[in-house]
Design a protein around this motif. Structure first.
Motif, PDB file in Angstrom:
ATOM      1  N   SER A  74       0.919  -0.966  -0.100  1.00 15.68           N
ATOM      2  CA  SER A  74       0.073   0.057  -0.100  1.00 15.68           C
ATOM      3  C   SER A  74       0.977   1.332  -0.113  1.00 15.68           C
ATOM      4  CB  SER A  74      -0.869   0.115   1.214  1.00 15.68           C
ATOM      5  OG  SER A  74      -0.082  -0.134   2.287  1.00 15.68           O
ATOM      6  N   GLN A  75       2.031   1.197   0.638  1.00 18.88           N
ATOM      7  CA  GLN A  75       3.046   2.486   0.542  1.00 18.88           C
ATOM      8  C   GLN A  75       3.582   2.583  -0.899  1.00 18.88           C
ATOM      9  OE1 GLN A  75       2.863   4.476   3.233  1.00 18.88           O
ATOM     10  NE2 GLN A  75       1.455   2.803   3.921  1.00 18.88           N
ATOM     11  N   ALA A  76       3.699   1.652  -1.842  1.00 18.47           N
ATOM     12  CA  ALA A  76       3.857   1.721  -3.061  1.00 18.47           C
ATOM     13  C   ALA A  76       2.822   2.345  -4.156  1.00 18.47           C
ATOM     14  CB  ALA A  76       4.636   0.596  -3.474  1.00 18.47           C
ATOM     15  N   PRO A  77       3.101   2.580  -5.321  1.00 22.53           N
ATOM     16  CA  PRO A  77       2.293   3.165  -6.191  1.00 22.53           C
ATOM     17  C   PRO A  77       1.065   2.063  -6.668  1.00 22.53           C
ATOM     18  CG  PRO A  77       4.294   3.659  -7.277  1.00 22.53           C
ATOM     19  CD  PRO A  77       4.403   2.929  -5.902  1.00 22.53           C
ATOM     20  N   PHE A  78      -0.168   2.374  -7.030  1.00 17.75           N
ATOM     21  CA  PHE A  78      -1.179   1.613  -7.700  1.00 17.75           C
ATOM     22  C   PHE A  78      -1.485   2.469  -8.936  1.00 17.75           C
ATOM     23  CE2 PHE A  78      -5.597   1.361  -9.009  1.00 17.75           C
ATOM     24  CZ  PHE A  78      -5.756  -0.005  -8.844  1.00 17.75           C
ATOM     25  N   LEU A  79      -0.769   1.548  -9.985  1.00 18.94           N
ATOM     26  CA  LEU A  79      -1.321   2.605 -11.242  1.00 18.94           C
ATOM     27  C   LEU A  79      -2.275   1.539 -12.264  1.00 18.94           C
ATOM     28  CD1 LEU A  79       2.398   3.556 -12.128  1.00 18.94           C
ATOM     29  CD2 LEU A  79       0.672   4.891 -11.066  1.00 18.94           C
ATOM     30  N   ALA A  80      -3.093   2.572 -12.963  1.00 17.54           N
ATOM     31  CA  ALA A  80      -4.173   1.710 -13.790  1.00 17.54           C
ATOM     32  C   ALA A  80      -3.893   1.854 -15.336  1.00 17.54           C
ATOM     33  CB  ALA A  80      -5.498   2.293 -13.161  1.00 17.54           C
ATOM     34  N   LEU A  81      -3.892   1.080 -16.164  1.00 20.37           N
ATOM     35  CA  LEU A  81      -3.991   1.218 -17.420  1.00 20.37           C
ATOM     36  C   LEU A  81      -4.951   0.423 -18.255  1.00 20.37           C
ATOM     37  CD1 LEU A  81      -2.148   1.787 -19.954  1.00 20.37           C
ATOM     38  CD2 LEU A  81      -1.128  -0.456 -20.036  1.00 20.37           C
ATOM     39  N   ASN A  82      -5.675   1.301 -18.914  1.00 17.24           N
ATOM     40  CA  ASN A  82      -6.770   0.914 -20.003  1.00 17.24           C
ATOM     41  C   ASN A  82      -6.533   0.358 -21.033  1.00 17.24           C
ATOM     42  OD1 ASN A  82      -9.212   0.283 -21.209  1.00 17.24           O
ATOM     43  ND2 ASN A  82     -10.405   2.125 -20.459  1.00 17.24           N
ATOM     44  N   CYS A  83      -6.369  -1.084 -21.349  1.00 18.21           N
ATOM     45  CA  CYS A  83      -5.694  -1.641 -22.298  1.00 18.21           C
ATOM     46  C   CYS A  83      -6.607  -1.517 -23.702  1.00 18.21           C
ATOM     47  CB  CYS A  83      -5.697  -3.200 -22.040  1.00 18.21           C
ATOM     48  SG  CYS A  83      -4.864  -3.446 -20.673  1.00 18.21           S
ATOM     49  N   ALA A  84      -8.108  -1.024 -23.447  1.00 15.36           N
ATOM     50  CA  ALA A  84      -8.836  -1.097 -24.694  1.00 15.36           C
ATOM     51  C   ALA A  84      -8.761   0.657 -25.107  1.00 15.36           C
ATOM     52  CB  ALA A  84     -10.292  -1.206 -24.316  1.00 15.36           C
ATOM     53  N   ALA A  85      -8.226   1.482 -24.356  1.00 11.88           N
ATOM     54  CA  ALA A  85      -8.156   2.757 -24.881  1.00 11.88           C
ATOM     55  C   ALA A  85      -7.076   3.358 -25.499  1.00 11.88           C
ATOM     56  CB  ALA A  85      -8.252   3.624 -23.419  1.00 11.88           C
ATOM     57  N   LEU A  86      -6.152   2.309 -26.020  1.00 17.77           N
ATOM     58  CA  LEU A  86      -4.734   2.861 -26.767  1.00 17.77           C
ATOM     59  C   LEU A  86      -4.424   1.838 -27.690  1.00 17.77           C
ATOM     60  CD1 LEU A  86      -2.520   3.505 -23.195  1.00 17.77           C
ATOM     61  CD2 LEU A  86      -3.592   5.060 -24.708  1.00 17.77           C
ATOM     62  N   THR A  87      -3.653   2.469 -28.642  1.00 15.82           N
ATOM     63  CA  THR A  87      -3.163   1.647 -29.909  1.00 15.82           C
ATOM     64  C   THR A  87      -2.318   0.804 -29.103  1.00 15.82           C
ATOM     65  OG1 THR A  87      -1.485   3.084 -30.272  1.00 15.82           O
ATOM     66  CG2 THR A  87      -3.593   3.270 -31.577  1.00 15.82           C
ATOM     67  N   GLU A  88      -2.070  -0.494 -30.247  1.00 15.24           N
ATOM     68  CA  GLU A  88      -1.106  -1.346 -29.642  1.00 15.24           C
ATOM     69  C   GLU A  88       0.258  -0.910 -29.327  1.00 15.24           C
ATOM     70  OE1 GLU A  88       1.150  -5.677 -31.137  1.00 15.24           O
ATOM     71  OE2 GLU A  88      -0.541  -4.880 -32.081  1.00 15.24           O
ATOM     72  N   THR A  89       1.036   0.097 -30.147  1.00 12.07           N
ATOM     73  CA  THR A  89       2.065   0.619 -30.104  1.00 12.07           C
ATOM     74  C   THR A  89       2.209   1.505 -28.835  1.00 12.07           C
ATOM     75  OG1 THR A  89       2.417   0.773 -32.424  1.00 12.07           O
ATOM     76  CG2 THR A  89       3.819   1.929 -31.305  1.00 12.07           C
ATOM     77  N   LEU A  90       1.207   2.252 -28.589  1.00 14.90           N
ATOM     78  CA  LEU A  90       1.239   3.336 -27.449  1.00 14.90           C
ATOM     79  C   LEU A  90       1.018   2.268 -26.159  1.00 14.90           C
ATOM     80  CD1 LEU A  90       1.314   6.127 -26.943  1.00 14.90           C
ATOM     81  CD2 LEU A  90      -1.050   6.479 -27.188  1.00 14.90           C
ATOM     82  N   LEU A  91       0.224   1.382 -26.217  1.00 13.19           N
ATOM     83  CA  LEU A  91       0.092   0.599 -25.085  1.00 13.19           C
ATOM     84  C   LEU A  91       1.221  -0.188 -24.698  1.00 13.19           C
ATOM     85  CD1 LEU A  91      -2.160  -0.636 -23.224  1.00 13.19           C
ATOM     86  CD2 LEU A  91      -2.645  -2.368 -24.693  1.00 13.19           C
ATOM     87  N   GLU A  92       2.176  -0.651 -25.658  1.00  9.83           N
ATOM     88  CA  GLU A  92       3.605  -1.500 -25.327  1.00  9.83           C
ATOM     89  C   GLU A  92       4.386  -0.249 -24.656  1.00  9.83           C
ATOM     90  OE1 GLU A  92       6.939  -4.163 -27.804  1.00  9.83           O
ATOM     91  OE2 GLU A  92       5.202  -2.900 -28.851  1.00  9.83           O
ATOM     92  N   SER A  93       4.285   1.074 -25.292  1.00  6.36           N
ATOM     93  CA  SER A  93       5.352   2.194 -24.465  1.00  6.36           C
ATOM     94  C   SER A  93       4.980   2.271 -23.333  1.00  6.36           C
ATOM     95  CB  SER A  93       5.243   3.291 -25.677  1.00  6.36           C
ATOM     96  OG  SER A  93       5.975   4.164 -25.191  1.00  6.36           O
ATOM     97  N   GLN A  94       3.679   2.427 -23.064  1.00  7.19           N
ATOM     98  CA  GLN A  94       3.005   2.850 -21.772  1.00  7.19           C
ATOM     99  C   GLN A  94       3.542   1.892 -20.658  1.00  7.19           C
ATOM    100  OE1 GLN A  94       2.211   6.111 -21.220  1.00  7.19           O
ATOM    101  NE2 GLN A  94       0.118   5.765 -20.773  1.00  7.19           N
ATOM    102  N   LEU A  95       3.105   0.612 -21.020  1.00  8.72           N
ATOM    103  CA  LEU A  95       3.567  -0.507 -20.109  1.00  8.72           C
ATOM    104  C   LEU A  95       5.047  -0.919 -19.808  1.00  8.72           C
ATOM    105  CD1 LEU A  95       1.901  -2.757 -18.640  1.00  8.72           C
ATOM    106  CD2 LEU A  95       1.957  -4.097 -20.751  1.00  8.72           C
ATOM    107  N   PHE A  96       6.008  -0.835 -20.791  1.00  5.87           N
ATOM    108  CA  PHE A  96       7.150  -1.254 -20.904  1.00  5.87           C
ATOM    109  C   PHE A  96       8.174  -0.101 -20.921  1.00  5.87           C
ATOM    110  CE2 PHE A  96       5.181  -4.978 -23.038  1.00  5.87           C
ATOM    111  CZ  PHE A  96       5.286  -5.797 -22.017  1.00  5.87           C
ATOM    112  N   GLU A 129      -8.658  -7.121 -24.085  1.00  2.83           N
ATOM    113  CA  GLU A 129      -8.516  -6.499 -25.293  1.00  2.83           C
ATOM    114  C   GLU A 129      -7.153  -6.383 -25.937  1.00  2.83           C
ATOM    115  OE1 GLU A 129     -10.895  -5.250 -27.214  1.00  2.83           O
ATOM    116  OE2 GLU A 129     -12.600  -5.553 -25.341  1.00  2.83           O
ATOM    117  N   LEU A 130      -5.969  -7.031 -25.042  1.00  2.00           N
ATOM    118  CA  LEU A 130      -4.568  -7.130 -25.569  1.00  2.00           C
ATOM    119  C   LEU A 130      -4.357  -7.931 -26.897  1.00  2.00           C
ATOM    120  CD1 LEU A 130      -2.844  -7.496 -22.049  1.00  2.00           C
ATOM    121  CD2 LEU A 130      -2.728  -5.640 -23.698  1.00  2.00           C
TER     122      LEU A 130
END
Length: 199
Positions: A74-96, A129-130
């Motif tokens: 709980s003291q570390a971040p909680f981050l959310a990513l909507n896999c349906a909202a981004l193109t594959e390239t942008l999603l990969e960049s956001q994730l990795f 949606e991945l």
């Protein structure tokens, strides 16, 4: 000693604040939701991936946040990513993340959510949606705890708890060949099925 006392007090106050905030966000009366919420609270101390199933709008992200905020992470971040909202390239960049020059417009290196959520939780909303390519890369992260930023050749390690959610029937998606069976079983270690709001 004084510093340790202040740190302990700080942790305690943050925990109280998180609990108050959660109390305001999650509103329910039904026995069906109480049962799911109680199960969610029982798995907060477990580091295994969590899969949350349910219709749109039934509170999947709220449950994911509650699990994180009551967990040892709980003291570390909680981050959310909507896999349906981004193109594959942008999603990969956001994730990795990516390095400078990895693609047109990448004028500087950027760390991804796997690095930014280090020690915390990463919530992958609409994981059904991945694309097939991203499913394979995510599987490697789940199996090995490592990934390669876009455009890089060096491997990085990560320590995050994965919480995934979808409104799709992933078992059917696996049967139809749209979702990897091995990834499904990696994500489906603990499964919570939220009741629809009408119930």
């Amino acid at each position: 000693l004084q510093r340790d006392k202040l740190l302990a007090e700080n942790r305690s106050l943050k925990q109280q604040l998180n609990q108050q905030t959660l109390g305001e966000q999650i509103i329910y009366k039904s026995a069906a939701f109480t049962e799911v919420y109680d199960l969610a609270m029982r798995v907060t101390g477990v580091d295994s991936p969590l899969l949350i199933l349910g219709e749109s709008g039934c509170g999947k992200e709220l449950i994911a946040r509650a699990v994180h905020q009551h967990s040892p992470r709980s003291q570390a971040p909680f981050l959310a990513l909507n896999c349906a909202a981004l193109t594959e390239t942008l999603l990969e960049s956001q994730l990795f993340g990516h390095i400078k020059g990895a693609f047109t417009g990448a004028s500087s290196s950027q760390k991804g959510l796997l690095a930014a959520a280090e020690g915390g939780s990463l919530f992958l909303d609409e994981v059904g949606e991945l694309s097939a390519a991203l499913q394979a890369k995510l599987l490697r992260v789940l199996q090995q705890g490592e990934y390669i930023p876009v455009g890089s050749t060096s491997t990085k390690r990560t320590n995050v708890r994965f919480i995934a959610a979808t409104n799709k029937n992933l078992e059917q998606e696996v049967a139809d060949g749209h979702f990897r069976e091995d990834l499904f079983y990696r994500l489906n270690v603990i499964c919570l099925e939220l009741p629809p709001l009408r119930d």
